[in-house]
Scaffold this active site. Structure first.
Site, PDB file in Angstrom:
ATOM      1  N   GLU A 121      46.583 -12.969  26.676  1.00 51.89           N
ATOM      2  CA  GLU A 121      45.563 -13.501  27.587  1.00 51.89           C
ATOM      3  C   GLU A 121      44.426 -14.104  26.783  1.00 51.89           C
ATOM      4  OE1 GLU A 121      44.485 -10.399  30.352  1.00 51.89           O
ATOM      5  OE2 GLU A 121      46.359 -10.624  31.461  1.00 51.89           O
ATOM      6  N   HIS A 236      34.859 -13.789  37.743  1.00 53.40           N
ATOM      7  CA  HIS A 236      36.208 -14.274  37.447  1.00 53.40           C
ATOM      8  C   HIS A 236      36.290 -15.720  37.907  1.00 53.40           C
ATOM      9  CE1 HIS A 236      40.550 -14.572  37.244  1.00 53.40           C
ATOM     10  NE2 HIS A 236      40.577 -13.402  36.621  1.00 53.40           N
ATOM     11  N   ARG A 282      36.151 -16.660  29.712  1.00 55.92           N
ATOM     12  CA  ARG A 282      36.042 -16.543  31.168  1.00 55.92           C
ATOM     13  C   ARG A 282      34.703 -17.082  31.690  1.00 55.92           C
ATOM     14  NH1 ARG A 282      38.248 -10.872  33.595  1.00 55.92           N
ATOM     15  NH2 ARG A 282      40.268 -11.659  32.963  1.00 55.92           N
ATOM     16  N   HIS A 341      33.303 -10.083  39.755  1.00 55.74           N
ATOM     17  CA  HIS A 341      34.566  -9.380  39.466  1.00 55.74           C
ATOM     18  C   HIS A 341      34.361  -8.035  38.786  1.00 55.74           C
ATOM     19  CE1 HIS A 341      38.820  -9.084  38.630  1.00 55.74           C
ATOM     20  NE2 HIS A 341      38.651  -9.094  37.327  1.00 55.74           N
ATOM     21  N   ARG A 376      33.236  -8.761  29.073  1.00 54.15           N
ATOM     22  CA  ARG A 376      34.417  -7.918  28.875  1.00 54.15           C
ATOM     23  C   ARG A 376      35.641  -8.770  28.525  1.00 54.15           C
ATOM     24  NH1 ARG A 376      38.613  -6.619  32.231  1.00 54.15           N
ATOM     25  NH2 ARG A 376      37.582  -7.701  33.938  1.00 54.15           N
TER      26      ARG A 376
HETATM   27  C1  SIN Z   1      43.116 -11.101  35.739  1.00 53.72           C
HETATM   28  O1  SIN Z   1      44.279 -10.737  35.877  1.00 53.72           O
HETATM   29  O2  SIN Z   1      42.793 -12.279  35.627  1.00 53.72           O
HETATM   30  C2  SIN Z   1      42.042 -10.088  35.708  1.00 53.72           C
HETATM   31  C3  SIN Z   1      42.218  -9.221  34.554  1.00 53.72           C
HETATM   32  C4  SIN Z   1      40.944  -8.542  34.189  1.00 53.72           C
HETATM   33  O3  SIN Z   1      39.977  -8.599  34.945  1.00 53.72           O
HETATM   34  O4  SIN Z   1      40.896  -7.968  33.096  1.00 53.72           O
END
Ligand code: SIN
Length: 538
Positions: A121, A236, A282, A341, A376
């Protein structure tokens, strides 16, 4: 001494855990031989953010990975404000955490080559994300750990709302709860653990459920606990913008699988902002989308080519949610928007989960352990909830002495008269809640500036002057705390972006606050912030 005015029963407990997400379940499972009483506002393991979590759990399990690489990525994402010791504890414990959860009965997605499938990710330098059910990790975690807790790890009080902590001589001694039938019980506890989750519900756009409105944070603040980094809220970038509340999450793993974000002409506009495009940090992606939406533009997630026909199998949760709103991601573009989020700030704890108040522990999203700093790293939240939840549970389990209490609810004296079950919020309360959430979204959202933050504080203060029920009072209180903290941080860092102070201030550090209930005011505690981890410990 702060004691509630009226209770229907007093119940003597040993360890009381408030919250049944990953953190609360982890505490309950680890605290044996202590007798744990677990309080949850809904059904065990079906309440709060954990069952909704699509993202996975990060752990250095691959042959090319190590906890120190995971720690480096976590510290980089935190934009200079992480506590290195808390990060070390988290990342070193991560591989064993995955095995422990497997032993507790959860199942993760296997790799075709054997072992667990490891995804990558944004901002992770290695493939290290373990998922369950494709994009249903939280639900599987809640199922597995919830079942283990039901096998006898705790006495569970479901549909029970925690309302206030009680203190005596500066020590937290219990919690006043409201049962489903409206009766109030005072649970007296030798140790009280808050695992109540986050505050996303304060914003009109959020991925968080209704219960994530900061009740635990407000209770801890009123009981005198120190609070940290309240201004750091992660938005998010991609929640499904179809008018649902909460907004369904469109997992970042989709962008990891090469899904694009485009405008209404199909142009990938994020490449104008950052060389990593859709996989930029993010906060960068969230700001770019927020600005475009504010200017009346469109933000659409296109997974047609990148995922296509494999969508239902690879991302079953997003597929189901999209279908519920009449969209088919195999052929349709998904309208997306940033949404509140995750709260990096919270009740200040040391790396053992101890707060500044004797008798009070905190873990999971309600806590600020210092792991996340100003931002985070993806898939570190369930991990933090587990690792620090177990640490709290194990520490309580090891303690000897006066923790043992008596569980005897049937024998508890009933005094006063029950008020009947809580009723649905009347329309006025819904209107006030909507207003609070709009204020926060507009002025304390993805981008902030002094004028807007001051307006938000004035409007919240005006709302506070009217008689409010407990939920609204908590929403106004926590909203005011986050706004004051955002006003105090005159720089941009991680998830906190001030258009009037767009640069980072190299001298800045983590913030620490207390709450004055009489003045309804957040009080900065800079001198205590200087020696923070030791200060918070007792
Ligand atoms: C996501 O799946 O995009 C969220 C994951 C997260 O908030 O760590």
């Amino acid at each position: 001494m702060r004691r509630p005015a009226r209770v229907d029963a007093v119940v003597h407990c040993d360890v009381v855990v408030v919250g049944s997400g990953a953190a609360g379940l982890a505490v309950a499972l680890a605290a044996t031989p202590r007798r744990v009483t677990l309080v949850t506002g809904g059904r065990l393991a079906a309440h709060g953010s954990t069952p909704l979590a699509q993202g996975g759990i990060a752990a250095a399990l691959g042959p090319d990975d190590s906890p120190s690489l995971h720690a480096e990525d976590t510290v980089r994402a935190a934009a200079g404000l992480a506590d290195p010791e808390a990060v070390r504890i988290l990342t070193e414990a991560a591989p064993a955490a995955i095995h422990r959860v497997l032993a507790d009965g959860a199942r993760f997605d296997p790799s075709p080559r054997g072992g667990l499938a490891l995804g990558r990710e944004a901002a992770h330098s290695r493939a290290r994300i373990v998922h369950a059910g494709g994009d249903a990790t939280g639900a599987e975690l809640a199922r597995g750990l919830g079942a283990a807790v039901r096998r006898g790890a705790a006495r569970v009080l479901e549909s029970t709302q925690a309302e206030e902590l009680t203190t005596e001589d500066g020590r937290v001694t219990g919690v006043l709860v409201r049962r489903a039938d409206g009766r109030r019980w005072l649970l007296r506890a030798a140790a009280l653990v808050l695992a109540t989750g986050g505050i996303g519900r304060l914003w009109s756009r959020t991925t968080n459920p209704r219960e994530s409105y900061g009740a635990g944070l407000a209770m801890a603040a009123r009981a005198g606990a120190l609070l940290a980094d309240l201004e750091f809220v992660q938005f998010h970038p991609t929640a499904l913008a179809v008018g649902a509340d909460p907004m369904p999450l469109v997992t970042e793993a989709l962008r990891g699988a090469s899904a694009a974000i485009v405008d209404d002409r199909g142009r990938r506009f994020l490449l104008d902002e950052h060389e990593d495009g859709e996989l930029a940090p993010r906060d960068v992606v969230a700001r770019a989308l927020a600005r475009r939406l504010l200017a009346g533009g469109a933000c659409l997630l296109d997974a047609r080519r990148a995922v296509g026909e494999a969508f239902p199998e690879r991302f079953p949760t997003v597929f189901r949610l999209a279908r519920e709103h009449g969209l088919d991601p195999r052929v349709d573009l998904l309208p997306v928007s940033p949404a509140a989020h995750y709260h990096m700030g919270g009740v200040a704890t040391d790396s053992r989960g101890l707060t500044s108040q004797p008798g009070l522990w905190a873990c999971g999203e309600v806590a600020s352990t210092g792991v996340h700093g100003a931002n985070r790293l993806a898939s570190n939240s369930l991990l933090e909830a587990l690792v620090f939840g177990w640490r709290v549970g194990e520490a309580l389990g090891r303690r000897t002495g006066a923790l043992e209490g008596v569980w005897d609810p049937t024998a508890a004296a009933t005094t006063g008269s029950p008020e009947g079950p809580p009723t649905e919020s009347p329309p006025t309360e819904e209107r006030v809640e909507r207003r609070i959430r709009e204020i926060l979204w507009r002025h304390v959202g993805v981008e902030r500036e002094a004028g807007g933050l001051e307006t938000a504080l004035e409007e919240l203060a005006r709302l506070r002057r009217a008689p409010l029920d407990r939920r609204l009072r908590d929403l106004v209180t926590v909203g005011g705390m986050v706004t004051s903290a955002a006003l105090a941080r005159r720089e941009s860092r991680g998830a906190h972006f001030r258009t009037d102070h767009p640069a980072a201030d190299p001298a800045s550090r983590r913030s620490l606050f207390s709450w004055s209930e009489t003045r309804a005011e957040l009080v900065a505690e800079p001198e205590r912030a200087a020696g923070r981890p030791a200060e918070v410990a007792r």
